[in-house]
Design a protein around this motif. Structure first.
Motif, PDB file in Angstrom:
ATOM      1  N   ALA A 138       0.803  -1.304  -0.029  1.00 19.30           N
ATOM      2  CA  ALA A 138       0.062  -0.030   0.018  1.00 19.30           C
ATOM      3  C   ALA A 138       0.949   1.157   0.039  1.00 19.30           C
ATOM      4  O   ALA A 138       0.343   2.272  -0.777  1.00 19.30           O
ATOM      5  CB  ALA A 138      -0.822   0.084   1.057  1.00 19.30           C
ATOM      6  N   CYS A 139       1.999   1.111   0.829  1.00 22.31           N
ATOM      7  CA  CYS A 139       2.984   2.270   0.646  1.00 22.31           C
ATOM      8  C   CYS A 139       3.531   2.531  -0.508  1.00 22.31           C
ATOM      9  O   CYS A 139       3.726   3.680  -1.115  1.00 22.31           O
ATOM     10  CB  CYS A 139       4.013   2.225   1.725  1.00 22.31           C
ATOM     11  N   LEU A 140       4.071   1.382  -1.119  1.00 18.55           N
ATOM     12  CA  LEU A 140       4.648   1.482  -2.481  1.00 18.55           C
ATOM     13  C   LEU A 140       3.747   2.050  -3.630  1.00 18.55           C
ATOM     14  O   LEU A 140       3.911   2.861  -4.271  1.00 18.55           O
ATOM     15  CB  LEU A 140       5.335  -0.013  -2.816  1.00 18.55           C
ATOM     16  N   LEU A 141       2.456   1.580  -3.355  1.00 16.02           N
ATOM     17  CA  LEU A 141       1.420   2.126  -4.358  1.00 16.02           C
ATOM     18  C   LEU A 141       1.246   3.554  -4.222  1.00 16.02           C
ATOM     19  O   LEU A 141       0.790   4.249  -5.183  1.00 16.02           O
ATOM     20  CB  LEU A 141       0.159   1.221  -4.237  1.00 16.02           C
ATOM     21  N   GLN A 142       1.016   3.995  -2.998  1.00 18.68           N
ATOM     22  CA  GLN A 142       0.905   5.326  -2.427  1.00 18.68           C
ATOM     23  C   GLN A 142       1.841   6.093  -3.436  1.00 18.68           C
ATOM     24  O   GLN A 142       1.710   7.260  -3.856  1.00 18.68           O
ATOM     25  CB  GLN A 142       0.854   5.428  -1.193  1.00 18.68           C
ATOM     26  N   GLU A 143       3.144   5.729  -3.206  1.00 17.17           N
ATOM     27  CA  GLU A 143       4.225   6.660  -3.815  1.00 17.17           C
ATOM     28  C   GLU A 143       3.971   6.720  -5.122  1.00 17.17           C
ATOM     29  O   GLU A 143       4.236   7.905  -5.920  1.00 17.17           O
ATOM     30  CB  GLU A 143       5.495   5.849  -3.473  1.00 17.17           C
ATOM     31  N   ARG A 144       3.543   5.506  -5.942  1.00 13.42           N
ATOM     32  CA  ARG A 144       3.509   5.436  -7.292  1.00 13.42           C
ATOM     33  C   ARG A 144       2.262   6.469  -8.009  1.00 13.42           C
ATOM     34  O   ARG A 144       2.600   7.160  -8.782  1.00 13.42           O
ATOM     35  CB  ARG A 144       2.998   4.046  -8.062  1.00 13.42           C
ATOM     36  N   LEU A 145       1.121   6.508  -6.979  1.00  9.74           N
ATOM     37  CA  LEU A 145       0.055   7.393  -7.195  1.00  9.74           C
ATOM     38  C   LEU A 145       0.239   8.813  -6.958  1.00  9.74           C
ATOM     39  O   LEU A 145      -0.522   9.655  -7.266  1.00  9.74           O
ATOM     40  CB  LEU A 145      -1.047   6.682  -6.700  1.00  9.74           C
ATOM     41  N   GLY A 146       1.226   9.182  -6.271  1.00  7.26           N
ATOM     42  CA  GLY A 146       1.631  10.488  -5.851  1.00  7.26           C
ATOM     43  C   GLY A 146       0.683  10.848  -4.735  1.00  7.26           C
ATOM     44  O   GLY A 146       0.436  12.102  -4.332  1.00  7.26           O
ATOM     45  N   ILE A 147       0.160   9.932  -4.245  1.00  7.76           N
ATOM     46  CA  ILE A 147      -0.415  10.280  -2.929  1.00  7.76           C
ATOM     47  C   ILE A 147       0.385  10.577  -1.592  1.00  7.76           C
ATOM     48  O   ILE A 147       1.248   9.728  -1.177  1.00  7.76           O
ATOM     49  CB  ILE A 147      -1.631   9.284  -2.363  1.00  7.76           C
ATOM     50  N   HIS A 148       0.137  11.760  -0.745  1.00  8.61           N
ATOM     51  CA  HIS A 148       1.014  11.823   0.505  1.00  8.61           C
ATOM     52  C   HIS A 148       0.161  11.952   1.596  1.00  8.61           C
ATOM     53  O   HIS A 148      -0.802  12.742   1.662  1.00  8.61           O
ATOM     54  CB  HIS A 148       1.865  13.181   0.145  1.00  8.61           C
ATOM     55  N   GLY A 149       0.399  11.323   2.644  1.00 13.77           N
ATOM     56  CA  GLY A 149      -0.228  11.522   4.013  1.00 13.77           C
ATOM     57  C   GLY A 149      -1.446  10.809   4.412  1.00 13.77           C
ATOM     58  O   GLY A 149      -1.751  10.772   5.506  1.00 13.77           O
ATOM     59  N   SER A 150      -2.012  10.207   3.373  1.00 16.17           N
ATOM     60  CA  SER A 150      -3.114   9.421   3.917  1.00 16.17           C
ATOM     61  C   SER A 150      -2.554   8.179   4.596  1.00 16.17           C
ATOM     62  O   SER A 150      -1.420   7.596   4.348  1.00 16.17           O
ATOM     63  CB  SER A 150      -3.906   8.933   2.527  1.00 16.17           C
ATOM     64  N   ALA A 151      -3.684   7.631   5.215  1.00 12.78           N
ATOM     65  CA  ALA A 151      -3.295   6.263   5.806  1.00 12.78           C
ATOM     66  C   ALA A 151      -3.166   5.296   4.722  1.00 12.78           C
ATOM     67  O   ALA A 151      -3.799   5.337   3.669  1.00 12.78           O
ATOM     68  CB  ALA A 151      -4.572   5.528   6.899  1.00 12.78           C
ATOM     69  N   ALA A 152      -2.189   4.157   4.978  1.00 17.64           N
ATOM     70  CA  ALA A 152      -1.920   3.283   3.688  1.00 17.64           C
ATOM     71  C   ALA A 152      -1.460   1.869   4.540  1.00 17.64           C
ATOM     72  O   ALA A 152      -0.421   2.020   5.223  1.00 17.64           O
ATOM     73  CB  ALA A 152      -1.028   3.600   2.762  1.00 17.64           C
ATOM     74  N   PHE A 153      -2.169   0.904   4.373  1.00 19.06           N
ATOM     75  CA  PHE A 153      -1.810  -0.388   5.023  1.00 19.06           C
ATOM     76  C   PHE A 153      -2.192  -1.656   3.957  1.00 19.06           C
ATOM     77  O   PHE A 153      -3.183  -1.414   3.319  1.00 19.06           O
ATOM     78  CB  PHE A 153      -2.031  -0.352   6.417  1.00 19.06           C
ATOM     79  N   ASP A 154      -1.509  -2.544   4.212  1.00 16.85           N
ATOM     80  CA  ASP A 154      -1.843  -3.825   3.632  1.00 16.85           C
ATOM     81  C   ASP A 154      -2.652  -4.784   4.446  1.00 16.85           C
ATOM     82  O   ASP A 154      -2.461  -4.451   5.879  1.00 16.85           O
ATOM     83  CB  ASP A 154      -0.665  -4.846   3.378  1.00 16.85           C
ATOM     84  N   VAL A 155      -3.509  -5.649   4.007  1.00 13.63           N
ATOM     85  CA  VAL A 155      -4.448  -6.477   4.737  1.00 13.63           C
ATOM     86  C   VAL A 155      -4.025  -8.003   4.150  1.00 13.63           C
ATOM     87  O   VAL A 155      -3.837  -8.218   3.017  1.00 13.63           O
ATOM     88  CB  VAL A 155      -5.820  -6.283   4.413  1.00 13.63           C
ATOM     89  N   GLN A 156      -3.443  -9.007   5.221  1.00 11.92           N
ATOM     90  CA  GLN A 156      -3.297 -10.055   4.649  1.00 11.92           C
ATOM     91  C   GLN A 156      -4.471 -11.059   5.174  1.00 11.92           C
ATOM     92  O   GLN A 156      -4.374 -11.373   6.293  1.00 11.92           O
ATOM     93  CB  GLN A 156      -2.107 -10.501   5.482  1.00 11.92           C
ATOM     94  N   ALA A 157      -5.148 -11.544   4.398  1.00 12.02           N
ATOM     95  CA  ALA A 157      -6.387 -12.501   4.850  1.00 12.02           C
ATOM     96  C   ALA A 157      -6.498 -13.571   3.619  1.00 12.02           C
ATOM     97  O   ALA A 157      -7.389 -13.994   3.335  1.00 12.02           O
ATOM     98  CB  ALA A 157      -7.575 -11.886   5.129  1.00 12.02           C
ATOM     99  N   VAL A 158      -5.422 -13.672   2.799  1.00 13.71           N
ATOM    100  CA  VAL A 158      -5.304 -14.500   1.537  1.00 13.71           C
ATOM    101  C   VAL A 158      -6.331 -14.432   0.648  1.00 13.71           C
ATOM    102  O   VAL A 158      -6.742 -13.116   0.343  1.00 13.71           O
ATOM    103  CB  VAL A 158      -5.206 -16.028   2.067  1.00 13.71           C
ATOM    104  N   CYS A 159      -7.091 -15.311   0.530  1.00 16.42           N
ATOM    105  CA  CYS A 159      -8.253 -15.224  -0.492  1.00 16.42           C
ATOM    106  C   CYS A 159      -9.329 -14.453  -0.146  1.00 16.42           C
ATOM    107  O   CYS A 159     -10.214 -13.857  -0.843  1.00 16.42           O
ATOM    108  CB  CYS A 159      -8.920 -16.553  -1.073  1.00 16.42           C
TER     109      CYS A 159
END
Ligand code: UT7
Length: 318
Positions: free
Chosen positions: A92-113
């Motif tokens: 999510a942080c890597l994607l945030q940087e690609r999209l040029g978003i700064h400062g929003s909450a960003a995190f991954d969720v791991q619950a597989v399928c």
């Protein structure tokens, strides 16, 4: 009361198609076995230099376009993935940087399928409690990186891809309810049993007791569908579309039957995508929206089951 409504959808698949016939050249399997047991005919596989974040970015940009949103409008970014680019930062942080978003909450969720269902449910709660106005929710996977390509019992099942939605605060009804569950007692049924902290636990690829997972999926999804209908005081006939996790056409058909639905009320992509884990529901949802089947106002049930074990549903009015 503020509701969380899906404003736009997007998806992306890697270019390379791997057919059942191609897999049968390297493992002892056949197109007939794979199609009859799973419904899968082909899957997409990411190029060696193509990562989960690459797929996520393409899907996310399409969803932003469809929602008529700028990246700068996003104040929450969640990526559901089992196959992150790095141990950290989150995809999510890597994607945030690609999209040029700064400062929003960003995190991954791991619950597989079940990851996308979890992520969408979390976004809905952020929006409904008033803190978030526009959330970007992505399911993205490169499952090909954690598959043992010599194991016919798993290699024929999985594929790569990404799907995304933009969810926004709205006065009109959107997500009606979500139902999330897990039971770690079944951790060994479907797993990659080695990791960062526990390096010696087992092979670094997917292992699955397929038959047991299959049986549990059918009974658990049956109960989950009942729970979702009861929570909303709905009848089976109130649901227009089923957008299931795409693991096996036989599991999907059993859930449709439980709902009294014909298969033409079900968005099926497993034949072309295989099981793309957290990406499968947003990929299928985007497919149904873009080809005009899912229309504004339709009641849609998303449901998923996967490693953990985890399972969950989201009921929404599109
Ligand atoms: O997304 C997360 C949730 N995942 C799922 O929901 C997956 C759930 N499980 C399944 O979809 C099914 O159990 C599978 C598709 C994985 C397997 O289908 P099955 O009908 O349960 O087959 P099985 O595992 O009982 O295997 C039947 C036979 C075995 O041979 P024997 O022991 O009967 O001689 C397997 O070795 O099929 C054999 N087999 C294959 N044969 C040809 C297993 N994989 C293959 C293959 N090609 N790819």
């Amino acid at each position: 009361m503020t509701s969380a409504r899906i404003l736009g959808t997007g998806s992306f698949l890697p270019r390379r198609v791997v057919t059942n016939a191609e897999l049968a050249l390297t493992v002892d399997t056949s197109d007939e076995w794979i199609v009859s047991r799973t419904g899968i005919r082909e899957r997409r596989v990411a190029a060696p230099d193509e990562t989960t974040c690459d797929l996520a970015e393409r899907a996310a940009r399409q969803a932003l376009d469809a929602a008529g949103c700028l990246a700068s409008d996003i104040d929450l970014l969640i990526v559901a993935t089992t196959t992150p680019d790095r141990v950290f930062p989150s995809t999510a942080c890597l994607l945030q940087e690609r999209l040029g978003i700064h400062g929003s909450a960003a995190f991954d969720v791991q619950a597989v399928c079940t990851g996308f269902v979890y992520a969408l449910a979390i976004a809905e709660k952020f929006i409904r409690t008033g803190g978030t106005k526009r959330a970007l929710v992505v399911g993205a996977e490169t499952m090909s990186r954690i598959v043992d390509w010599n194991d016919r019992s798993t290699s024929v099942l999985f594929g790569d891809g990404a799907g995304a939605v933009v969810v926004g605060a709205s006065d009109e009804p959107g997500i009606l309810s979500s139902h999330l569950h897990a039971d770690g007692a079944y951790k060994d049924l479907l797993t990659v049993s080695t990791g960062v902290s526990d390096r010696g636990a087992g092979p670094g690829h997917i292992t699955m007791r397929g038959n047991e997972v299959f049986r549990m999926a059918v009974t658990t999804l049956d109960a989950l569908v009942g729970e979702t209908l009861a929570a909303n005081d709905l009848k089976q006939t109130d649901i227009r579309w089923l957008v299931p996790h795409q693991a096996n056409i036989r599991i999907i058909a059993a859930t449709a039957k439980r709902l009294g639905m014909t298969m033409d009320q079900v968005i099926v992509t497993v034949d072309r995508h295989g099981n793309t884990s957290a990406a499968s529901i947003p990929l299928a949802f985007d497919t149904g929206v873009r080809d005009g089947r899912i229309r504004r106002g339709d009641v849609v049930l998303m449901e998923a089951f996967g490693g953990g074990l985890t399972w969950g549903s989201v009921l929404l009015r599109y």
